[in-house]
Scaffold this motif. Structure first.
Motif, PDB file in Angstrom:
ATOM      1  N   ASP A   6      48.929  46.642  13.307  1.00  0.00           N
ATOM      2  CA  ASP A   6      49.167  46.130  14.662  1.00  0.00           C
ATOM      3  C   ASP A   6      49.224  47.269  15.678  1.00  0.00           C
ATOM      4  O   ASP A   6      48.745  47.142  16.815  1.00  0.00           O
ATOM      5  N   GLN A   7      49.843  48.383  15.282  1.00  0.00           N
ATOM      6  CA  GLN A   7      49.951  49.516  16.202  1.00  0.00           C
ATOM      7  C   GLN A   7      48.578  50.113  16.526  1.00  0.00           C
ATOM      8  O   GLN A   7      48.359  50.601  17.630  1.00  0.00           O
ATOM      9  N   LYS A   8      47.669  50.066  15.576  1.00  0.00           N
ATOM     10  CA  LYS A   8      46.327  50.600  15.826  1.00  0.00           C
ATOM     11  C   LYS A   8      45.622  49.810  16.928  1.00  0.00           C
ATOM     12  O   LYS A   8      45.006  50.389  17.834  1.00  0.00           O
ATOM     13  N   LEU A   9      45.732  48.484  16.855  1.00  0.00           N
ATOM     14  CA  LEU A   9      45.108  47.657  17.889  1.00  0.00           C
ATOM     15  C   LEU A   9      45.825  47.838  19.224  1.00  0.00           C
ATOM     16  O   LEU A   9      45.192  47.832  20.286  1.00  0.00           O
ATOM     17  N   ARG A 274      37.543  53.902  18.776  1.00  0.00           N
ATOM     18  CA  ARG A 274      36.824  52.650  18.478  1.00  0.00           C
ATOM     19  C   ARG A 274      35.965  52.830  17.226  1.00  0.00           C
ATOM     20  O   ARG A 274      35.927  51.958  16.346  1.00  0.00           O
ATOM     21  N   SER A 275      35.298  53.962  17.155  1.00  0.00           N
ATOM     22  CA  SER A 275      34.470  54.247  15.985  1.00  0.00           C
ATOM     23  C   SER A 275      35.327  54.344  14.730  1.00  0.00           C
ATOM     24  O   SER A 275      34.946  53.835  13.657  1.00  0.00           O
ATOM     25  N   GLU A 276      36.493  54.957  14.841  1.00  0.00           N
ATOM     26  CA  GLU A 276      37.390  55.101  13.692  1.00  0.00           C
ATOM     27  C   GLU A 276      37.894  53.741  13.213  1.00  0.00           C
ATOM     28  O   GLU A 276      37.962  53.472  12.004  1.00  0.00           O
ATOM     29  N   LEU A 277      38.225  52.858  14.162  1.00  0.00           N
ATOM     30  CA  LEU A 277      38.710  51.525  13.782  1.00  0.00           C
ATOM     31  C   LEU A 277      37.629  50.730  13.060  1.00  0.00           C
ATOM     32  O   LEU A 277      37.909  50.016  12.088  1.00  0.00           O
ATOM     33  N   LEU A 278      36.401  50.836  13.531  1.00  0.00           N
ATOM     34  CA  LEU A 278      35.296  50.138  12.860  1.00  0.00           C
ATOM     35  C   LEU A 278      35.118  50.665  11.441  1.00  0.00           C
ATOM     36  O   LEU A 278      34.882  49.901  10.500  1.00  0.00           O
ATOM     37  N   LYS A 279      35.232  51.990  11.276  1.00  0.00           N
ATOM     38  CA  LYS A 279      35.112  52.586   9.933  1.00  0.00           C
ATOM     39  C   LYS A 279      36.206  52.068   9.008  1.00  0.00           C
ATOM     40  O   LYS A 279      36.007  51.925   7.799  1.00  0.00           O
ATOM     41  N   GLN A 280      37.375  51.783   9.591  1.00  0.00           N
ATOM     42  CA  GLN A 280      38.501  51.302   8.779  1.00  0.00           C
ATOM     43  C   GLN A 280      38.418  49.805   8.500  1.00  0.00           C
ATOM     44  O   GLN A 280      39.313  49.242   7.867  1.00  0.00           O
ATOM     45  N   GLY A 281      37.371  49.151   9.012  1.00  0.00           N
ATOM     46  CA  GLY A 281      37.167  47.739   8.688  1.00  0.00           C
ATOM     47  C   GLY A 281      37.612  46.745   9.740  1.00  0.00           C
ATOM     48  O   GLY A 281      37.586  45.529   9.501  1.00  0.00           O
ATOM     49  N   VAL A 282      38.026  47.227  10.902  1.00  0.00           N
ATOM     50  CA  VAL A 282      38.414  46.307  11.975  1.00  0.00           C
ATOM     51  C   VAL A 282      37.171  45.584  12.492  1.00  0.00           C
ATOM     52  O   VAL A 282      36.128  46.215  12.728  1.00  0.00           O
ATOM     53  N   ASP A 283      37.280  44.266  12.665  1.00  0.00           N
ATOM     54  CA  ASP A 283      36.154  43.448  13.132  1.00  0.00           C
ATOM     55  C   ASP A 283      35.783  43.814  14.563  1.00  0.00           C
ATOM     56  O   ASP A 283      36.649  43.891  15.440  1.00  0.00           O
ATOM     57  N   ASP A 284      34.505  44.010  14.802  1.00  0.00           N
ATOM     58  CA  ASP A 284      34.034  44.357  16.146  1.00  0.00           C
ATOM     59  C   ASP A 284      34.404  43.284  17.170  1.00  0.00           C
ATOM     60  O   ASP A 284      34.657  43.581  18.339  1.00  0.00           O
ATOM     61  N   ASN A 285      34.444  42.010  16.730  1.00  0.00           N
ATOM     62  CA  ASN A 285      34.799  40.929  17.663  1.00  0.00           C
ATOM     63  C   ASN A 285      36.232  41.066  18.172  1.00  0.00           C
ATOM     64  O   ASN A 285      36.532  40.684  19.305  1.00  0.00           O
ATOM     65  N   ILE A 286      37.115  41.594  17.317  1.00  0.00           N
ATOM     66  CA  ILE A 286      38.509  41.792  17.741  1.00  0.00           C
ATOM     67  C   ILE A 286      38.573  42.845  18.843  1.00  0.00           C
ATOM     68  O   ILE A 286      39.278  42.672  19.850  1.00  0.00           O
ATOM     69  N   LEU A 287      37.843  43.928  18.669  1.00  0.00           N
ATOM     70  CA  LEU A 287      37.840  44.983  19.691  1.00  0.00           C
ATOM     71  C   LEU A 287      37.199  44.493  20.985  1.00  0.00           C
ATOM     72  O   LEU A 287      37.669  44.814  22.085  1.00  0.00           O
ATOM     73  N   THR A 288      36.149  43.707  20.856  1.00  0.00           N
ATOM     74  CA  THR A 288      35.487  43.170  22.052  1.00  0.00           C
ATOM     75  C   THR A 288      36.431  42.245  22.825  1.00  0.00           C
ATOM     76  O   THR A 288      36.473  42.270  24.062  1.00  0.00           O
ATOM     77  N   ALA A 289      37.196  41.446  22.087  1.00  0.00           N
ATOM     78  CA  ALA A 289      38.150  40.546  22.749  1.00  0.00           C
ATOM     79  C   ALA A 289      39.209  41.349  23.503  1.00  0.00           C
ATOM     80  O   ALA A 289      39.613  40.979  24.617  1.00  0.00           O
ATOM     81  N   ILE A 290      39.674  42.446  22.906  1.00  0.00           N
ATOM     82  CA  ILE A 290      40.648  43.309  23.587  1.00  0.00           C
ATOM     83  C   ILE A 290      40.033  43.872  24.864  1.00  0.00           C
ATOM     84  O   ILE A 290      40.676  43.904  25.927  1.00  0.00           O
TER      85      ILE A 290
END
Length: 338
Positions: A6-9, A274-290
């Protein structure tokens, strides 16, 4: 101590809020909606957010003239913050503080100061207050590399170490005090080494890496909270814009154009994270929504600020002074409060 899921997002969201808020602020400044000057922290978001995330809501923060990001990193609402920059009644200081003298008690921002090094003794005093009151409140003090050569830096660090005060001194070292480089103005350019002279830990960290700054700050918070005293953290970062937005410095460039472009191209903290989060498996749609939510929040903040009234000149002195004397004391002793 590492950021959890949660803290990462939240770290990504806060860095984006600072970036988009200041980008919009520069547009409003250019349009004449923000008076005075505008010092953006674009490029320095990871240092701000990484340092603020380990803090509790009741912990205190002091800042500098480049401090729009500090309250955002602590969780401030954007509406009142943008209104404050525009000098409106809806601002967090009712338009009296402006861009360089913010204070937002709702998130623990006790002072932002345009005086170089001015916030360092205030943070030290706030930490001393916590110790006297017997509470475990921590104070985080932001300042730039130029402030390290001010007398207040040395006096405050010595006092804080001697009394083991719960304070974190965080230098946002962007390499330049206006146009003077660290190499030109510091006999010891490794600022973290100065901590040894005061008997406290000195930590140098990559200020473009929000995770690295968080880990260093979290250790310092723990140390302060249990009574082990202060820590000096030096976050090596970079400002993408000039010292002040729109500022023109005559003569040869004080920093190479290629250096600026390289940082924008290779060391943008938000792009890196952003690149690091994607590498860790975070869904791109979640980042786009943020990202979409942040754009909406900034748009709403501008609409709120533009619609907020301008203070009436007759109220100029309102909210500028307060008396430490309670009403009953004043009446008993024949004193009048103004």
């Amino acid at each position: 101590m590492q950021l959890n899921g949660d803290q990462k997002l939240e770290a990504y969201r806060l860095m984006l809020r600072i970036r988009r808020f200041e980008e919009e602020g520069m547009r409003q400044f250019k349009a004449g909606k923000i008076p005075g000057s505008f010092h953006a922290s674009v490029g320095q978001e990871a240092a701000i957010v990484g340092a603020c995330l380990p803090l509790r809501d009741d912990d205190a923060v002091t800042g500098t003239h480049r401090s729009h990001g500090h309250p955002i990193g602590k969780g401030a609402h954007l509406d009142a913050l943008m209104a404050e920059l525009m000098g409106k009644e809806g601002g967090i200081c009712k338009g009296r503080g402006g861009s360089m003298h913010l204070a937002d008690r709702s998130v623990g921002i006790i002072s932002e100061s345009a005086i170089v090094g001015g916030g360092i003794p205030l943070a030290t005093g706030c930490a001393f207050s916590a110790k006297v009151r017997g509470v475990d409140q921590v104070t985080l003090c932001f300042f730039g590399d130029g402030a390290v050569n001010e007398g207040t830096f040395h006096e405050s660090l010595n006092m804080a170490s001697l009394w083991k005060l719960p304070v974190i001194y965080l230098c946002e070292n962007n390499g330049y005090a206006v146009s003077t480089s660290v190499a030109q103005s510091h006999g010891q350019p490794d600022i973290a080494l100065r901590a040894a002279g005061y008997g406290m830990p000195g930590v140098k960290v990559d200020g473009q890496d929000v995770s690295a700054v968080y880990e260093a700050a979290a250790q310092a918070v723990t140390r302060a909270r249990v009574g082990d005293g202060p820590t000096l953290i030096v976050a090596e970062t970079y400002r993408f814009d000039e010292h002040s937005f729109g500022m023109v410095i005559s003569g040869p460039p004080y920093r190479p154009t290629e250096e600026v472009e390289r940082y924008k191209r290779e060391r943008d903290p938000i792009v890196l994270y952003r690149s690091e989060l994607l590498k860790q498996g975070v869904d791109d749609n979640i980042l786009t929504a943020i990202e979409e939510d942040v754009i909406d929040a900034v748009k709403q903040a501008v609409e709120f600020a533009l619609s907020s009234p301008t203070p009436c000149p007759d109220t100029l002195a309102d909210y500028m002074f307060s008396s430490p004397l309670p009403d009953h004391y004043s009446s008993v002793n024949g004193l009048e409060r103004n």
